[in-house]
Design a protein around this motif. Structure first.
Motif, PDB file in Angstrom:
ATOM      1  N   ASN A 230      56.622   0.480 -50.727  1.00 45.67           N
ATOM      2  CA  ASN A 230      56.097  -0.735 -49.987  1.00 45.67           C
ATOM      3  C   ASN A 230      54.775  -0.331 -49.118  1.00 45.67           C
ATOM      4  OD1 ASN A 230      57.239   1.004 -47.829  1.00 45.67           O
ATOM      5  ND2 ASN A 230      58.928  -0.104 -47.524  1.00 45.67           N
ATOM      6  N   GLY A 231      54.388   0.892 -49.373  1.00 41.27           N
ATOM      7  CA  GLY A 231      53.037   1.176 -48.790  1.00 41.27           C
ATOM      8  C   GLY A 231      53.059   1.215 -47.246  1.00 41.27           C
ATOM      9  N   GLN A 232      54.283   1.613 -46.632  1.00 47.76           N
ATOM     10  CA  GLN A 232      54.332   1.849 -45.164  1.00 47.76           C
ATOM     11  C   GLN A 232      54.835   3.341 -44.942  1.00 47.76           C
ATOM     12  OE1 GLN A 232      57.396  -1.253 -44.504  1.00 47.76           O
ATOM     13  NE2 GLN A 232      56.126  -2.814 -44.810  1.00 47.76           N
ATOM     14  N   MET A 233      54.454   3.621 -43.547  1.00 50.45           N
ATOM     15  CA  MET A 233      54.916   4.677 -43.087  1.00 50.45           C
ATOM     16  C   MET A 233      56.207   4.496 -42.298  1.00 50.45           C
ATOM     17  SD  MET A 233      53.943   7.893 -42.839  1.00 50.45           S
ATOM     18  CE  MET A 233      54.844   9.229 -42.402  1.00 50.45           C
ATOM     19  N   TRP A 234      57.245   5.315 -42.514  1.00 54.86           N
ATOM     20  CA  TRP A 234      58.675   4.966 -41.493  1.00 54.86           C
ATOM     21  C   TRP A 234      58.832   6.261 -40.783  1.00 54.86           C
ATOM     22  CZ3 TRP A 234      62.974   2.202 -44.477  1.00 54.86           C
ATOM     23  CH2 TRP A 234      62.565   0.946 -45.036  1.00 54.86           C
ATOM     24  N   GLY A 235      59.203   5.942 -39.428  1.00 53.28           N
ATOM     25  CA  GLY A 235      59.737   7.114 -38.669  1.00 53.28           C
ATOM     26  C   GLY A 235      61.299   7.042 -38.903  1.00 53.28           C
ATOM     27  N   MET A 236      61.994   8.049 -38.411  1.00 54.33           N
ATOM     28  CA  MET A 236      63.695   8.009 -38.123  1.00 54.33           C
ATOM     29  C   MET A 236      64.209   6.788 -37.788  1.00 54.33           C
ATOM     30  SD  MET A 236      66.336   9.398 -39.470  1.00 54.33           S
ATOM     31  CE  MET A 236      65.912  11.004 -39.855  1.00 54.33           C
ATOM     32  N   GLN A 237      63.636   6.241 -36.742  1.00 52.09           N
ATOM     33  CA  GLN A 237      64.316   5.084 -36.025  1.00 52.09           C
ATOM     34  C   GLN A 237      64.156   3.783 -37.341  1.00 52.09           C
ATOM     35  OE1 GLN A 237      65.850   4.080 -33.319  1.00 52.09           O
ATOM     36  NE2 GLN A 237      65.935   6.090 -32.467  1.00 52.09           N
ATOM     37  N   GLN A 238      63.156   3.884 -37.725  1.00 55.91           N
ATOM     38  CA  GLN A 238      63.114   2.590 -38.931  1.00 55.91           C
ATOM     39  C   GLN A 238      63.891   3.075 -40.157  1.00 55.91           C
ATOM     40  OE1 GLN A 238      59.110   1.442 -40.124  1.00 55.91           O
ATOM     41  NE2 GLN A 238      59.823  -0.344 -41.259  1.00 55.91           N
ATOM     42  N   ARG A 239      63.908   4.318 -40.491  1.00 54.46           N
ATOM     43  CA  ARG A 239      64.882   4.941 -41.534  1.00 54.46           C
ATOM     44  C   ARG A 239      66.475   4.287 -41.183  1.00 54.46           C
ATOM     45  NH1 ARG A 239      65.316   5.079 -46.741  1.00 54.46           N
ATOM     46  NH2 ARG A 239      67.067   3.532 -45.880  1.00 54.46           N
ATOM     47  N   LEU A 240      66.791   4.776 -40.085  1.00 52.00           N
ATOM     48  CA  LEU A 240      68.434   4.318 -39.669  1.00 52.00           C
ATOM     49  C   LEU A 240      68.546   3.111 -39.501  1.00 52.00           C
ATOM     50  CD1 LEU A 240      68.819   7.039 -36.891  1.00 52.00           C
ATOM     51  CD2 LEU A 240      69.900   7.103 -39.224  1.00 52.00           C
ATOM     52  N   ASN A 241      67.500   2.118 -38.996  1.00 52.20           N
ATOM     53  CA  ASN A 241      67.521   0.728 -39.009  1.00 52.20           C
ATOM     54  C   ASN A 241      67.674   0.183 -40.211  1.00 52.20           C
ATOM     55  OD1 ASN A 241      66.244  -2.202 -38.913  1.00 52.20           O
ATOM     56  ND2 ASN A 241      66.395  -1.324 -36.659  1.00 52.20           N
ATOM     57  N   ASP A 242      66.833   0.592 -41.455  1.00 45.60           N
ATOM     58  CA  ASP A 242      67.214   0.225 -42.749  1.00 45.60           C
ATOM     59  C   ASP A 242      68.619   0.472 -43.313  1.00 45.60           C
ATOM     60  OD1 ASP A 242      65.537  -1.481 -44.718  1.00 45.60           O
ATOM     61  OD2 ASP A 242      66.223   0.485 -45.956  1.00 45.60           O
ATOM     62  N   CYS A 243      69.038   1.442 -42.869  1.00 44.33           N
ATOM     63  CA  CYS A 243      70.388   1.975 -43.446  1.00 44.33           C
ATOM     64  C   CYS A 243      71.452   0.788 -42.942  1.00 44.33           C
ATOM     65  CB  CYS A 243      70.919   3.189 -42.798  1.00 44.33           C
ATOM     66  SG  CYS A 243      69.859   4.957 -43.525  1.00 44.33           S
ATOM     67  N   TYR A 244      71.447   0.484 -41.692  1.00 50.38           N
ATOM     68  CA  TYR A 244      72.162  -0.623 -40.938  1.00 50.38           C
ATOM     69  C   TYR A 244      71.837  -1.794 -42.017  1.00 50.38           C
ATOM     70  CZ  TYR A 244      74.187   2.143 -37.125  1.00 50.38           C
ATOM     71  OH  TYR A 244      75.142   2.746 -36.523  1.00 50.38           O
ATOM     72  N   ARG A 245      70.731  -2.255 -42.183  1.00 48.80           N
ATOM     73  CA  ARG A 245      70.385  -3.492 -42.964  1.00 48.80           C
ATOM     74  C   ARG A 245      71.075  -3.428 -44.106  1.00 48.80           C
ATOM     75  NH1 ARG A 245      67.488  -4.645 -47.196  1.00 48.80           N
ATOM     76  NH2 ARG A 245      67.065  -2.745 -47.419  1.00 48.80           N
ATOM     77  N   GLN A 246      71.214  -2.207 -45.002  1.00 44.32           N
ATOM     78  CA  GLN A 246      71.535  -2.096 -46.203  1.00 44.32           C
ATOM     79  C   GLN A 246      73.199  -2.206 -46.262  1.00 44.32           C
ATOM     80  OE1 GLN A 246      69.867   0.565 -49.102  1.00 44.32           O
ATOM     81  NE2 GLN A 246      68.650   1.178 -47.303  1.00 44.32           N
ATOM     82  N   GLN A 247      73.837  -2.084 -44.779  1.00 38.14           N
ATOM     83  CA  GLN A 247      75.240  -2.172 -44.771  1.00 38.14           C
ATOM     84  C   GLN A 247      75.455  -3.669 -44.319  1.00 38.14           C
ATOM     85  OE1 GLN A 247      75.404   1.678 -42.164  1.00 38.14           O
ATOM     86  NE2 GLN A 247      77.231   0.682 -42.020  1.00 38.14           N
ATOM     87  N   ARG A 248      74.551  -4.461 -44.363  1.00 36.30           N
ATOM     88  CA  ARG A 248      74.614  -6.020 -43.849  1.00 36.30           C
ATOM     89  C   ARG A 248      75.220  -5.937 -42.378  1.00 36.30           C
ATOM     90  NH1 ARG A 248      72.456  -5.141 -48.207  1.00 36.30           N
ATOM     91  NH2 ARG A 248      72.425  -6.547 -49.820  1.00 36.30           N
ATOM     92  N   PHE A 249      74.649  -4.806 -41.714  1.00 44.41           N
ATOM     93  CA  PHE A 249      75.453  -4.794 -40.156  1.00 44.41           C
ATOM     94  C   PHE A 249      74.027  -5.018 -39.413  1.00 44.41           C
ATOM     95  CE2 PHE A 249      77.417  -2.193 -36.818  1.00 44.41           C
ATOM     96  CZ  PHE A 249      78.770  -2.742 -37.050  1.00 44.41           C
TER      97      PHE A 249
END
Length: 266
Positions: free
Chosen positions: A214-233
């Motif tokens: 996606n051409g983006q730089m991600w920090g750990m906070q965004q990585r964890l945020n996306d994990c919750y998104r994938q959990q539909r949480f």
């Protein structure tokens, strides 16, 4: 009996072929990543982050050069691989991004609460990502050594462990659903086992990272945020106690592993 022997022979022939196919696919991906790493776009974020660290900004027109990341005011090298950790001035366990919020507010007069509410990739969140990328790069190839001497650090680890295994959302997923066992994959994507030390540059030891897809730089906070998104949480708050606790659990589990951040991801 002849049919069973024939089936066994066929199965025996297919298994090595399947492993060979998997190995070839994984090797191709690694070679692709290696080629891209020669010109990792994260370097652009590193340069921006270093400039932001030294630049006078905010209502107080001050730089971040007196920010204490755990190694003393202004010391950046080696700080990343000791975070999250307890800070006496805030009486909290903080990761890199939550600690930067504190410094941006106290030293520069910026509004930490407003930055935390800002969407990823916008406004000061862009600057936060750049700062995190540069600071992480200053500890590249160093081994993680998160302190666990303070009671709050120990508590954060235990809370992070519980959150890692907590199931929720419409699919009843947890972090462990994807990262709780050995040799797990989604399509061609390896899923490291984060319940134990996954090794140098894997899992926690690879973020912040530039995502090619996606051409983006991600920090750990965004990585964890996306994990919750994938959990539909529901998304956790930026720099929340929950995400810091998860980072503590993952970081302590990575004890002794070398950081390759900022890394390159698919």
């Amino acid at each position: 009996m002849k049919k069973m022997l024939a089936l066994a022979a066929l199965t025996g022939a297919l298994v090595p072929a399947a492993f060979a196919q998997k190995s070839a696919a994984v090797q191709s991906i690694e070679e692709y990543r290696a080629m891209l790493a020669d010109g990792n776009p994260a370097e652009l974020f590193e340069a921006k982050g270093e400039d932001l660290w030294k630049k006078a900004r905010g209502p107080k027109n001050a730089s971040l050069e007196k920010c204490d990341l755990g190694q003393g005011p202004g010391v950046v090298k080696g700080a990343f691989v000791t975070l999250p950790r307890y800070f006496a001035d805030t009486n909290r366990v903080q990761d890199l991004e939550s600690r930067l919020l504190t410094c941006m507010e106290t030293l520069q007069g910026l509004n930490a609460a407003e930055i935390a509410k800002t969407a990823f990739g916008k406004g000061e969140q862009n600057n936060m990502t750049a700062l995190s990328t540069w600071i992480a790069a200053e500890s590249r190839d160093m081994k993680f050594n998160l302190p666990q001497s303070h009671e709050q650090e120990k508590t954060a680890y235990q809370i992070g462990k519980r959150l890692f295994f907590q199931r929720g959302g419409p699919h009843d997923f947890s972090c462990a659903s994807c990262h709780g066992g050995d040799n797990w994959r989604i399509r061609l994507q390896d899923l490291p086992n984060l319940t134990k030390n996954p090794g140098d540059g894997i899992g926690f030891a690879a973020w912040p990272a530039y995502r090619v897809s996606n051409g983006q730089m991600w920090g750990m906070q965004q990585r964890l945020n996306d994990c919750y998104r994938q959990q539909r949480f529901p998304y956790p708050g930026f720099a929340s106690d929950a995400t810091v606790a998860l980072g503590t659990y993952l970081g302590v589990n990575s004890q002794g592993s070398k950081s390759i951040a900022p890394a390159l991801k698919r």
